[in-house]
Scaffold this active site. Structure first.
Site, PDB file in Angstrom:
ATOM      1  N   THR A 126       1.520   8.917   1.618  1.00  0.00           N
ATOM      2  CA  THR A 126       1.540   9.786   0.333  1.00  0.00           C
ATOM      3  C   THR A 126       0.108  10.225  -0.215  1.00  0.00           C
ATOM      4  O   THR A 126      -0.770   9.610   0.182  1.00  0.00           O
ATOM      5  CB  THR A 126       2.332   9.012  -0.805  1.00  0.00           C
ATOM      6  OG1 THR A 126       1.948   9.385  -2.177  1.00  0.00           O
ATOM      7  CG2 THR A 126       1.849   7.430  -0.714  1.00  0.00           C
ATOM      8  N   ASP A 127       0.031  11.206  -1.001  1.00  0.00           N
ATOM      9  CA  ASP A 127      -1.092  11.534  -1.586  1.00  0.00           C
ATOM     10  C   ASP A 127      -1.763  10.645  -2.517  1.00  0.00           C
ATOM     11  O   ASP A 127      -2.967  10.602  -2.830  1.00  0.00           O
ATOM     12  CB  ASP A 127      -1.310  12.744  -2.281  1.00  0.00           C
ATOM     13  CG  ASP A 127      -0.456  13.041  -3.521  1.00  0.00           C
ATOM     14  OD1 ASP A 127       0.435  12.011  -3.707  1.00  0.00           O
ATOM     15  OD2 ASP A 127      -0.487  14.089  -4.315  1.00  0.00           O
TER      16      ASP A 127
END
Ligand code: NAD
Ligand code: TYD
Length: 338
Positions: A126-127
Protein backbone atom coordinates in the site's frame (compact mmCIF):
# COMPACT_ATOMS: atom_id res chain seq x y z
CA UNK A 1 -0.08 -24.20 -16.55
CA UNK A 2 1.01 -22.02 -13.65
CA UNK A 3 -0.04 -22.98 -10.13
CA UNK A 4 -0.64 -19.62 -8.49
CA UNK A 5 -1.29 -19.35 -4.77
CA UNK A 6 -3.52 -16.33 -4.19
CA UNK A 7 -3.91 -15.56 -0.50
CA UNK A 8 -6.80 -13.44 0.76
CA UNK A 9 -8.75 -14.17 -2.41
CA UNK A 10 -12.11 -13.93 -0.66
CA UNK A 11 -11.60 -10.29 0.26
CA UNK A 12 -12.34 -7.18 -1.78
CA UNK A 13 -9.31 -6.86 -4.07
CA UNK A 14 -8.38 -10.56 -4.11
CA UNK A 15 -11.85 -11.71 -5.19
CA UNK A 16 -12.00 -9.06 -7.91
CA UNK A 17 -8.55 -10.29 -8.99
CA UNK A 18 -9.58 -13.95 -9.16
CA UNK A 19 -12.85 -13.21 -10.99
CA UNK A 20 -10.95 -11.04 -13.47
CA UNK A 21 -8.04 -13.43 -14.08
CA UNK A 22 -10.18 -16.54 -14.50
CA UNK A 23 -12.18 -14.70 -17.14
CA UNK A 24 -9.02 -13.68 -18.99
CA UNK A 25 -7.07 -16.92 -18.90
CA UNK A 26 -7.73 -20.62 -18.73
CA UNK A 27 -4.14 -21.77 -18.59
CA UNK A 28 -3.43 -20.80 -14.98
CA UNK A 29 -4.67 -22.60 -11.90
CA UNK A 30 -5.59 -20.39 -8.95
CA UNK A 31 -5.39 -21.82 -5.45
CA UNK A 32 -7.14 -19.38 -3.14
CA UNK A 33 -6.00 -19.66 0.48
CA UNK A 34 -8.17 -17.58 2.77
CA UNK A 35 -8.97 -17.72 6.46
CA UNK A 36 -12.44 -16.22 5.89
CA UNK A 37 -12.16 -13.56 8.55
CA UNK A 38 -14.97 -11.02 8.88
CA UNK A 39 -13.67 -9.53 5.59
CA UNK A 40 -13.55 -12.78 3.62
CA UNK A 41 -16.71 -13.81 1.80
CA UNK A 42 -16.98 -16.77 -0.57
CA UNK A 43 -20.07 -15.18 -2.10
CA UNK A 44 -17.64 -12.78 -3.79
CA UNK A 45 -16.37 -15.72 -5.84
CA UNK A 46 -19.63 -17.19 -7.10
CA UNK A 47 -18.60 -16.43 -10.70
CA UNK A 48 -15.38 -18.42 -10.24
CA UNK A 49 -16.19 -21.24 -7.84
CA UNK A 50 -17.22 -23.75 -10.47
CA UNK A 51 -14.34 -23.13 -12.85
CA UNK A 52 -12.06 -26.16 -13.24
CA UNK A 53 -8.90 -24.12 -12.67
CA UNK A 54 -10.08 -22.63 -9.35
CA UNK A 55 -9.50 -24.25 -5.95
CA UNK A 56 -10.35 -22.93 -2.50
CA UNK A 57 -8.41 -23.87 0.64
CA UNK A 58 -9.63 -22.43 3.93
CA UNK A 59 -6.70 -21.68 6.18
CA UNK A 60 -4.51 -19.20 7.95
CA UNK A 61 -1.29 -17.81 6.44
CA UNK A 62 0.28 -17.75 9.92
CA UNK A 63 -0.05 -21.56 10.16
CA UNK A 64 3.22 -22.74 8.63
CA UNK A 65 2.31 -26.42 8.70
CA UNK A 66 -0.83 -25.74 6.70
CA UNK A 67 0.91 -23.32 4.34
CA UNK A 68 3.66 -25.85 3.62
CA UNK A 69 1.04 -28.52 2.98
CA UNK A 70 -0.67 -26.27 0.41
CA UNK A 71 2.64 -25.53 -1.33
CA UNK A 72 3.39 -29.26 -1.55
CA UNK A 73 -0.08 -30.39 -2.52
CA UNK A 74 -0.44 -27.97 -5.42
CA UNK A 75 3.23 -27.65 -6.40
CA UNK A 76 3.01 -23.90 -5.93
CA UNK A 77 5.51 -21.91 -7.99
CA UNK A 78 3.86 -18.49 -7.87
CA UNK A 79 2.43 -16.48 -4.98
CA UNK A 80 0.33 -13.31 -4.84
CA UNK A 81 -0.15 -12.28 -1.23
CA UNK A 82 -3.31 -10.22 -0.76
CA UNK A 83 -4.14 -11.68 2.65
CA UNK A 84 -4.06 -9.04 5.36
CA UNK A 85 -5.92 -7.22 8.03
CA UNK A 86 -6.61 -4.13 5.96
CA UNK A 87 -8.51 -1.48 7.91
CA UNK A 88 -6.73 1.40 9.67
CA UNK A 89 -9.54 2.03 12.18
CA UNK A 90 -9.53 -1.60 13.28
CA UNK A 91 -5.75 -1.43 13.71
CA UNK A 92 -6.30 1.45 16.11
CA UNK A 93 -8.89 -0.54 18.07
CA UNK A 94 -6.48 -3.50 18.33
CA UNK A 95 -3.10 -3.91 16.64
CA UNK A 96 -2.09 -7.45 17.57
CA UNK A 97 -3.94 -9.29 14.81
CA UNK A 98 -2.40 -6.85 12.31
CA UNK A 99 1.09 -7.80 13.41
CA UNK A 100 0.21 -11.48 13.44
CA UNK A 101 -1.42 -11.67 10.01
CA UNK A 102 0.46 -9.01 8.08
CA UNK A 103 3.95 -9.59 9.45
CA UNK A 104 4.13 -13.17 10.73
CA UNK A 105 1.79 -14.42 7.99
CA UNK A 106 3.97 -12.88 5.30
CA UNK A 107 7.05 -14.38 6.93
CA UNK A 108 5.47 -17.85 6.87
CA UNK A 109 4.65 -17.45 3.17
CA UNK A 110 8.16 -16.20 2.36
CA UNK A 111 9.76 -19.14 4.18
CA UNK A 112 7.54 -21.60 2.32
CA UNK A 113 8.27 -19.83 -0.97
CA UNK A 114 11.97 -20.21 -0.28
CA UNK A 115 11.63 -23.88 0.66
CA UNK A 116 9.65 -24.71 -2.46
CA UNK A 117 11.72 -22.42 -4.76
CA UNK A 118 8.90 -20.30 -6.11
CA UNK A 119 9.52 -18.40 -9.32
CA UNK A 120 7.71 -15.20 -8.33
CA UNK A 121 6.34 -13.83 -5.08
CA UNK A 122 4.22 -10.70 -5.40
CA UNK A 123 3.60 -8.87 -2.15
CA UNK A 124 0.51 -6.64 -2.42
CA UNK A 125 1.29 -3.51 -0.45
CA UNK A 126 0.00 0.00 0.00
CA UNK A 127 1.03 3.63 -0.48
CA UNK A 128 0.35 4.06 3.26
CA UNK A 129 3.88 2.76 3.95
CA UNK A 130 5.16 6.19 2.85
CA UNK A 131 3.30 8.04 5.59
CA UNK A 132 1.57 11.34 4.97
CA UNK A 133 2.14 14.14 2.44
CA UNK A 134 1.71 17.89 2.83
CA UNK A 135 -0.35 19.84 0.29
CA UNK A 136 2.10 19.14 -2.57
CA UNK A 137 4.34 16.33 -3.79
CA UNK A 138 3.83 12.67 -4.69
CA UNK A 139 5.04 9.34 -3.30
CA UNK A 140 7.66 7.75 -5.56
CA UNK A 141 9.30 4.37 -5.06
CA UNK A 142 12.28 6.12 -3.50
CA UNK A 143 10.24 8.04 -0.94
CA UNK A 144 11.46 6.76 2.45
CA UNK A 145 8.96 4.57 4.27
CA UNK A 146 7.45 6.35 7.28
CA UNK A 147 4.25 4.56 8.29
CA UNK A 148 1.98 6.16 10.88
CA UNK A 149 -0.72 3.63 11.77
CA UNK A 150 -0.47 0.12 13.20
CA UNK A 151 -1.89 -1.08 9.86
CA UNK A 152 0.66 0.74 7.71
CA UNK A 153 3.54 -0.14 10.01
CA UNK A 154 2.65 -3.83 9.72
CA UNK A 155 2.49 -3.57 5.92
CA UNK A 156 5.85 -1.78 5.90
CA UNK A 157 7.39 -4.51 8.05
CA UNK A 158 6.12 -7.12 5.60
CA UNK A 159 7.56 -5.19 2.63
CA UNK A 160 10.95 -4.89 4.28
CA UNK A 161 10.99 -8.57 5.15
CA UNK A 162 10.03 -9.52 1.60
CA UNK A 163 12.83 -7.35 0.19
CA UNK A 164 15.28 -8.89 2.67
CA UNK A 165 14.37 -12.35 1.31
CA UNK A 166 15.27 -11.09 -2.16
CA UNK A 167 18.60 -9.66 -1.01
CA UNK A 168 19.59 -12.49 1.30
CA UNK A 169 18.21 -15.58 -0.42
CA UNK A 170 17.59 -14.39 -3.98
CA UNK A 171 13.87 -15.10 -3.59
CA UNK A 172 12.19 -13.52 -6.64
CA UNK A 173 10.08 -10.99 -4.78
CA UNK A 174 8.29 -8.02 -6.27
CA UNK A 175 6.20 -5.47 -4.40
CA UNK A 176 3.27 -3.33 -5.52
CA UNK A 177 2.20 -0.28 -3.53
CA UNK A 178 -1.23 0.93 -4.49
CA UNK A 179 -3.38 3.85 -3.46
CA UNK A 180 -6.98 3.64 -2.13
CA UNK A 181 -9.20 1.26 -4.08
CA UNK A 182 -12.93 1.44 -4.70
CA UNK A 183 -15.36 -0.74 -6.62
CA UNK A 184 -17.72 -3.71 -6.19
CA UNK A 185 -17.37 -6.11 -3.23
CA UNK A 186 -15.58 -3.69 -0.88
CA UNK A 187 -16.42 -4.35 2.76
CA UNK A 188 -18.55 -1.48 4.11
CA UNK A 189 -16.07 -0.38 6.75
CA UNK A 190 -14.08 1.61 4.18
CA UNK A 191 -15.08 5.17 3.29
CA UNK A 192 -16.89 4.73 -0.02
CA UNK A 193 -19.09 1.67 0.65
CA UNK A 194 -19.79 2.83 4.22
CA UNK A 195 -21.07 6.18 2.96
CA UNK A 196 -23.13 4.62 0.16
CA UNK A 197 -24.81 2.17 2.52
CA UNK A 198 -25.45 4.70 5.28
CA UNK A 199 -26.92 7.01 2.70
CA UNK A 200 -29.23 4.27 1.38
CA UNK A 201 -30.29 3.58 4.98
CA UNK A 202 -30.76 7.30 5.74
CA UNK A 203 -28.11 7.06 8.45
CA UNK A 204 -25.64 9.82 9.30
CA UNK A 205 -22.45 9.95 7.21
CA UNK A 206 -19.58 10.17 9.74
CA UNK A 207 -16.86 12.42 8.27
CA UNK A 208 -13.64 12.43 10.31
CA UNK A 209 -12.15 15.77 11.38
CA UNK A 210 -12.59 18.57 8.85
CA UNK A 211 -13.20 16.19 5.92
CA UNK A 212 -10.31 17.71 4.00
CA UNK A 213 -7.99 14.69 4.09
CA UNK A 214 -7.02 13.61 0.59
CA UNK A 215 -6.79 10.12 -0.87
CA UNK A 216 -5.74 9.12 -4.40
CA UNK A 217 -8.46 6.79 -5.71
CA UNK A 218 -8.15 3.89 -8.13
CA UNK A 219 -10.82 1.55 -9.47
CA UNK A 220 -10.12 -1.99 -8.29
CA UNK A 221 -9.94 -3.41 -11.83
CA UNK A 222 -7.18 -0.97 -12.74
CA UNK A 223 -5.27 -2.07 -9.64
CA UNK A 224 -5.70 -5.73 -10.54
CA UNK A 225 -4.55 -5.21 -14.13
CA UNK A 226 -1.43 -3.54 -12.75
CA UNK A 227 -0.84 -6.43 -10.34
CA UNK A 228 -1.15 -8.88 -13.20
CA UNK A 229 1.38 -6.96 -15.27
CA UNK A 230 3.87 -6.72 -12.42
CA UNK A 231 3.33 -10.42 -11.73
CA UNK A 232 4.11 -11.27 -15.37
CA UNK A 233 6.76 -8.70 -16.22
CA UNK A 234 7.89 -6.80 -13.11
CA UNK A 235 11.59 -6.96 -12.26
CA UNK A 236 12.33 -8.92 -9.12
CA UNK A 237 13.66 -6.98 -6.13
CA UNK A 238 11.70 -3.93 -7.30
CA UNK A 239 8.81 -1.90 -5.91
CA UNK A 240 6.11 -0.55 -8.25
CA UNK A 241 3.74 2.22 -7.19
CA UNK A 242 0.20 1.98 -8.56
CA UNK A 243 -2.21 4.89 -8.66
CA UNK A 244 -4.58 6.64 -11.02
CA UNK A 245 -3.79 10.29 -10.14
CA UNK A 246 -7.28 10.95 -8.87
CA UNK A 247 -6.92 12.89 -5.67
CA UNK A 248 -10.12 13.66 -3.84
CA UNK A 249 -10.98 15.27 -0.52
CA UNK A 250 -13.13 12.98 1.63
CA UNK A 251 -15.91 15.54 1.95
CA UNK A 252 -16.15 15.91 -1.84
CA UNK A 253 -16.62 12.16 -2.20
CA UNK A 254 -19.32 12.17 0.45
CA UNK A 255 -21.16 15.02 -1.29
CA UNK A 256 -20.86 13.27 -4.63
CA UNK A 257 -22.41 10.10 -3.21
CA UNK A 258 -25.26 12.09 -1.65
CA UNK A 259 -25.92 13.83 -4.96
CA UNK A 260 -25.82 10.57 -6.93
CA UNK A 261 -28.37 9.03 -4.56
CA UNK A 262 -30.55 12.15 -4.46
CA UNK A 263 -30.04 12.75 -0.71
CA UNK A 264 -29.46 16.03 1.15
CA UNK A 265 -26.27 17.19 2.87
CA UNK A 266 -28.04 17.24 6.27
CA UNK A 267 -27.01 13.57 6.50
CA UNK A 268 -23.36 14.63 6.87
CA UNK A 269 -22.05 14.51 10.44
CA UNK A 270 -18.54 15.71 11.25
CA UNK A 271 -17.16 13.42 13.96
CA UNK A 272 -14.04 13.19 16.11
CA UNK A 273 -10.95 12.71 13.95
CA UNK A 274 -9.16 9.38 13.57
CA UNK A 275 -6.08 9.37 15.84
CA UNK A 276 -2.90 9.91 13.79
CA UNK A 277 -5.00 10.53 10.66
CA UNK A 278 -2.73 10.84 7.59
CA UNK A 279 -3.53 14.07 5.79
CA UNK A 280 -2.81 13.31 2.17
CA UNK A 281 -1.76 10.42 -0.05
CA UNK A 282 -0.84 10.86 -3.72
CA UNK A 283 1.01 8.45 -5.94
CA UNK A 284 3.53 8.91 -8.74
CA UNK A 285 3.00 5.82 -10.90
CA UNK A 286 5.37 6.80 -13.73
CA UNK A 287 7.64 3.79 -13.09
CA UNK A 288 5.00 1.15 -13.89
CA UNK A 289 3.68 3.30 -16.73
CA UNK A 290 7.08 3.80 -18.38
CA UNK A 291 8.60 0.41 -17.64
CA UNK A 292 5.63 -1.93 -18.08
CA UNK A 293 3.25 0.16 -20.18
CA UNK A 294 0.41 0.16 -17.62
CA UNK A 295 -2.11 2.95 -17.45
CA UNK A 296 -5.41 3.26 -15.64
CA UNK A 297 -8.53 3.03 -17.80
CA UNK A 298 -11.24 4.19 -15.37
CA UNK A 299 -11.88 7.81 -14.44
CA UNK A 300 -13.22 8.50 -10.96
CA UNK A 301 -16.30 10.42 -12.12
CA UNK A 302 -17.47 7.46 -14.22
CA UNK A 303 -16.36 4.52 -12.04
CA UNK A 304 -17.78 5.95 -8.80
CA UNK A 305 -21.19 5.91 -10.52
CA UNK A 306 -20.68 2.26 -11.52
CA UNK A 307 -19.67 1.49 -7.94
CA UNK A 308 -22.70 3.18 -6.38
CA UNK A 309 -24.95 1.35 -8.84
CA UNK A 310 -23.35 -1.96 -7.88
CA UNK A 311 -24.28 -1.37 -4.21
CA UNK A 312 -27.80 -0.41 -5.29
CA UNK A 313 -28.11 -3.61 -7.31
CA UNK A 314 -26.58 -5.86 -4.64
CA UNK A 315 -28.43 -4.95 -1.48
CA UNK A 316 -28.60 -8.60 -0.39
CA UNK A 317 -24.81 -8.80 -0.39
CA UNK A 318 -24.31 -5.91 2.02
CA UNK A 319 -27.48 -6.39 4.04
CA UNK A 320 -26.22 -9.82 5.07
CA UNK A 321 -22.91 -8.24 6.11
CA UNK A 322 -24.28 -5.36 8.13
CA UNK A 323 -26.70 -7.56 10.01
CA UNK A 324 -23.89 -9.62 11.56
CA UNK A 325 -20.75 -8.86 13.58
CA UNK A 326 -20.57 -5.52 11.78
CA UNK A 327 -23.17 -4.04 14.15
CA UNK A 328 -20.86 -4.51 17.12
CA UNK A 329 -17.88 -3.02 15.27
CA UNK A 330 -19.94 -0.01 14.15
CA UNK A 331 -21.10 0.63 17.70
CA UNK A 332 -17.54 0.36 19.10
CA UNK A 333 -15.97 2.66 16.52
CA UNK A 334 -18.66 5.26 15.98
CA UNK A 335 -20.64 4.99 19.23
CA UNK A 336 -18.39 7.37 21.14
CA UNK A 337 -17.58 9.58 18.15
CA UNK A 338 -20.98 10.84 17.07
P1 NAD B 1 -9.90 -7.21 2.71
O1 NAD B 1 -9.85 -6.88 4.15
O2 NAD B 1 -11.14 -6.94 1.93
O3 NAD B 1 -9.57 -8.76 2.49
C1 NAD B 1 -8.56 -9.41 3.18
C2 NAD B 1 -8.71 -10.92 2.94
O4 NAD B 1 -7.62 -11.59 3.62
C3 NAD B 1 -10.00 -11.50 3.50
O5 NAD B 1 -10.59 -12.39 2.56
C4 NAD B 1 -9.56 -12.25 4.75
O6 NAD B 1 -10.38 -13.37 5.06
C5 NAD B 1 -8.16 -12.69 4.34
N1 NAD B 1 -7.29 -12.94 5.51
C6 NAD B 1 -7.12 -12.13 6.60
N2 NAD B 1 -6.29 -12.72 7.46
C7 NAD B 1 -5.91 -13.91 6.93
C8 NAD B 1 -5.06 -14.96 7.35
N3 NAD B 1 -4.42 -14.89 8.51
N4 NAD B 1 -4.89 -16.01 6.54
C9 NAD B 1 -5.54 -16.10 5.34
N5 NAD B 1 -6.37 -15.15 4.90
C10 NAD B 1 -6.56 -14.06 5.68
O7 NAD B 1 -8.65 -6.44 2.07
P2 NAD B 1 -8.49 -5.76 0.62
O8 NAD B 1 -8.99 -4.38 0.69
O9 NAD B 1 -8.98 -6.70 -0.42
O10 NAD B 1 -6.89 -5.68 0.55
C11 NAD B 1 -6.13 -6.74 -0.01
C12 NAD B 1 -4.65 -6.37 0.06
O11 NAD B 1 -4.42 -5.15 -0.65
C13 NAD B 1 -4.16 -6.13 1.48
O12 NAD B 1 -2.86 -6.70 1.58
C14 NAD B 1 -4.10 -4.62 1.60
O13 NAD B 1 -3.10 -4.23 2.52
C15 NAD B 1 -3.76 -4.21 0.20
N6 NAD B 1 -4.21 -2.88 -0.23
C16 NAD B 1 -5.52 -2.51 -0.06
C17 NAD B 1 -5.95 -1.26 -0.52
C18 NAD B 1 -7.40 -0.83 -0.40
O14 NAD B 1 -7.72 0.31 -0.75
N7 NAD B 1 -8.30 -1.68 0.04
C19 NAD B 1 -5.03 -0.39 -1.12
C20 NAD B 1 -3.70 -0.80 -1.28
C21 NAD B 1 -3.32 -2.05 -0.84
P1 TYD C 1 -10.52 4.39 4.58
O1 TYD C 1 -11.49 3.96 3.54
O2 TYD C 1 -10.59 3.79 5.93
O3 TYD C 1 -9.06 4.19 3.94
P2 TYD C 1 -7.59 4.64 4.51
O4 TYD C 1 -7.73 5.13 5.87
O5 TYD C 1 -6.83 3.36 4.44
O6 TYD C 1 -7.11 5.68 3.55
O7 TYD C 1 -10.62 5.96 4.76
C1 TYD C 1 -10.47 6.85 3.66
C2 TYD C 1 -10.55 8.27 4.21
O8 TYD C 1 -11.87 8.51 4.69
C3 TYD C 1 -9.62 8.51 5.39
O9 TYD C 1 -9.11 9.84 5.29
C4 TYD C 1 -10.53 8.39 6.59
C5 TYD C 1 -11.86 8.87 6.08
N1 TYD C 1 -13.06 8.26 6.71
C6 TYD C 1 -14.08 9.08 7.23
O10 TYD C 1 -14.00 10.32 7.19
N2 TYD C 1 -15.17 8.48 7.81
C7 TYD C 1 -15.29 7.13 7.88
O11 TYD C 1 -16.30 6.63 8.45
C8 TYD C 1 -14.26 6.30 7.33
C9 TYD C 1 -14.34 4.80 7.39
C10 TYD C 1 -13.16 6.92 6.74
Amino acid sequence: MKNILVTGGAGFIGSNYINFILNEREDDRIINLDKLTYAGNLENLKDSENKPNYIFEKGDITNSEFVNYVFRKYEIKYVINFAAESHVDRSILGSEIFFRTNVIGTNVLLEAARRYTVEKFLQVSTDEVYGSLGPTGLFTESTPVAPNSPYSSSKTSADLMALSFYHTFGLPVVITRCSNNYGPLQFPEKLIPLMIINCLNNKKLPVYGDGLNVRDWIYVIDHNKAIDLVFEKGRVGEVYNIGASQEMKNIDIVKLILKHLGKGEELIEYVKDRPGHDRRYAIDSSKIQNELGWKPSFRFEEAIGKTIDWYLDNKNWWQRIISGEYQKYYETLYGNRI
